[in-house]
Design an enzyme around this catalytic site. Structure first.
Site, short mmCIF file in Angstrom:
data_model
loop_
_atom_site.label_atom_id
_atom_site.label_comp_id
_atom_site.label_asym_id
_atom_site.label_seq_id
_atom_site.Cartn_x
_atom_site.Cartn_y
_atom_site.Cartn_z
N TYR A 135 0.82 -1.22 0.00
CA TYR A 135 0.00 0.00 0.00
C TYR A 135 0.85 1.27 0.00
CZ TYR A 135 -4.51 -2.32 1.05
OH TYR A 135 -5.65 -3.07 1.01
N LYS A 185 4.90 -14.84 1.24
CA LYS A 185 4.83 -15.62 0.00
C LYS A 185 6.26 -15.67 -0.53
CE LYS A 185 2.89 -17.88 -3.34
NZ LYS A 185 2.51 -19.30 -3.14
N ASP A 218 -1.14 -18.55 0.68
CA ASP A 218 -2.13 -19.46 0.09
C ASP A 218 -2.47 -20.57 1.08
OD1 ASP A 218 0.50 -20.31 -0.23
OD2 ASP A 218 0.28 -20.97 -2.30
N ASP A 242 -5.01 -7.48 4.61
CA ASP A 242 -6.31 -7.00 4.14
C ASP A 242 -7.16 -8.18 3.66
OD1 ASP A 242 -8.33 -5.18 3.13
OD2 ASP A 242 -7.55 -5.64 1.14
N ASP A 246 -10.67 -10.18 5.51
CA ASP A 246 -12.01 -10.38 4.95
C ASP A 246 -12.39 -11.86 5.06
OD1 ASP A 246 -12.55 -7.69 4.15
OD2 ASP A 246 -13.66 -8.45 2.41
C1 IPM Z 1 -9.92 -2.30 4.86
C2 IPM Z 1 -10.39 -1.77 3.54
C3 IPM Z 1 -9.40 -0.73 3.02
C4 IPM Z 1 -8.05 -1.38 2.91
C5 IPM Z 1 -9.79 -0.13 1.67
C6 IPM Z 1 -11.17 0.51 1.73
C7 IPM Z 1 -8.76 0.81 1.12
O1 IPM Z 1 -10.58 -2.80 2.64
O2 IPM Z 1 -9.79 -1.50 5.81
O3 IPM Z 1 -9.69 -3.49 4.97
O4 IPM Z 1 -7.76 -2.07 1.93
O5 IPM Z 1 -7.25 -1.19 3.82
MN MN Z 2 -10.24 -4.77 3.48
#
Ligand code: IPM
Ligand code: MN
Length: 347
Positions: A135, A185, A218, A242, A246
């Site tokens: 990032y 990785k 992975d 990130d 999720d």
């Molecule tokens: C998160 C979100 C952000 C990230 C996005 C919205 C830029 O997905 O906080 O996980 O990738 O950090």
């Molecule tokens: Mn995210």
């Protein structure tokens, strides 16, 4: 009475009602524990962008600096502002400017919540590097729009950045069940990820009490589905963290439960607390978004402020509500009904 100054950035879409709902719970927790939360609300959002041409004012970072903490709802309204513009104009610069290098995301099932895995008993703490790596924003495009177009985006891993997030991960593991999974990785990415692995091995010497295991991302993705109960603290780079969080949100029942804290562990600037979910344009006006992720993030804020008792009370109240089945299934209960159930449990 202690008063904490909190900057509220509700942002876009469901961010606004989620922050409102969480705020009522946090204020009540303060009243019960003898401290006050004083809110200053900033309307920085995609609407603000449409009015002013920027996601926040030029002095936005300096405006936020004196606050004790920031509570953020969600940023993004892609129909009006491209995501790469809105996120690089608000959320991501705050994380970087305030050196919130540790993004902490807990993944466990609340009572009454049935995750998609047919198992219970996992309790994972993901520690995501939050200021550099993939990032970093270093790169560019040349020959734009021509057949010779080139796009480059360079991941940047610094010794300072990698060392501090790994040490943070080791400390968290030490304070929990003593297990750290370090995710890379390095079989494919031979510079940055090999560097991360080497740093992990070197720092592990300072933590003989922590059992550290390197994983490739992975394999970690599969493990989080197949055997999440074998994991304790998981530390990963910005993008890997990130994605894994999720996945973590999914196994804990969905994004409605996934909380996060963007922490500046050195306390040289405010930390920021936000749910993992986004602005959810598809359900933004329905009043059915789950405020638990934001309330939980708020509990993490109270903990960071040193109000451990109040934080624990908020989580007890959330768990009392979900144990009764409130807010445990998507769309089943309205936002205010869920918040009210938590308030009621708080007393
Ligand atoms: C998160 C979100 C952000 C990230 C996005 C919205 C830029 O997905 O906080 O996980 O990738 O950090
Ligand atoms: Mn995210």
């Amino acid at each position: 009475m202690t008063t904490y100054r909190i900057a509220l950035i509700p942002g876009d879409g469901i961010g606004v009602p989620m922050v409102d709902a969480a705020w009522t719970v946090l204020e009540r927790a303060g009243a019960r524990h003898g401290f006050q939360l004083s809110a200053t609300r900033f309307p920085w959002s995609c609407d603000f962008y449409r009015e002013t041409g920027a996601m926040m004012p030029a002095d936005g970072i300096e405006t936020l600096r004196p606050f004790d903490a920031i509570l953020l709802g969600a940023v993004g309204w892609p129909a009006a502002v491209p995501d790469a513009v809105s996120l690089h104009g608000l959320l991501l610069p705050i994380r970087k400017a305030f050196r919130q290098y540790a993004n902490i995301r807990p993944h466990r099932l609340l009572p009454g919540v049935e995750g998609p895995l047919r198992k219970e008993g996992f309790d994972i703490l993901c520690i995501r590097e939050n200021t550099e790596g993939e990032y970093s924003g270093a790169g560019g495009r040349v020959h734009v729009g021509t057949p010779d177009e080139v796009a480059v985006e360079t991941a940047i891993f610094t010794r300072v950045g990698v060392e501090r997030i790994l040490r943070f991960g080791f400390e968290q593991a030490r304070a929990r069940r003593g297990k750290l999974a370090s995710v890379t990785k390095s079989n494919a990415q031979k510079h940055t990820m090999v560097f991360w692995d080497e740093m992990t091995t070197a720092i592990a010497a300072d933590y003989p009490d922590v059992e550290v295991t390197p994983y490739h991302i992975d394999a970690m993705a599969a493990r989080m589905v197949m055997a999440p109960e074998t994991l304790d603290v998981v530390v990963a780079s910005n993008l890997f963290g990130d994605i894994l969080t999720d996945l973590g949100a999914a196994i804990q029942g969905g994004l409605g439960f996934a909380a996060s804290a963007n922490i500046n562990p050195d306390r040289t600037a405010p930390s920021m607390f936000e749910p993992v979910h986004g602005s959810a344009p598809d359900i933004a006006h329905l009043g059915i978004a789950n405020p638990i992720a934001t309330i939980w993030s708020g509990a993490m804020m109270l903990e960071h402020l040193g109000e451990q008792g109040a934080a624990a009370d908020v989580m007890r109240a959330v768990e009392a509500a979900t144990a009764r089945g409130i807010g445990t299934r998507p769309g089943q209960d309205r936002t205010d009904a869920i918040a009210n159930a938590v308030l009621q449990a708080l007393g």
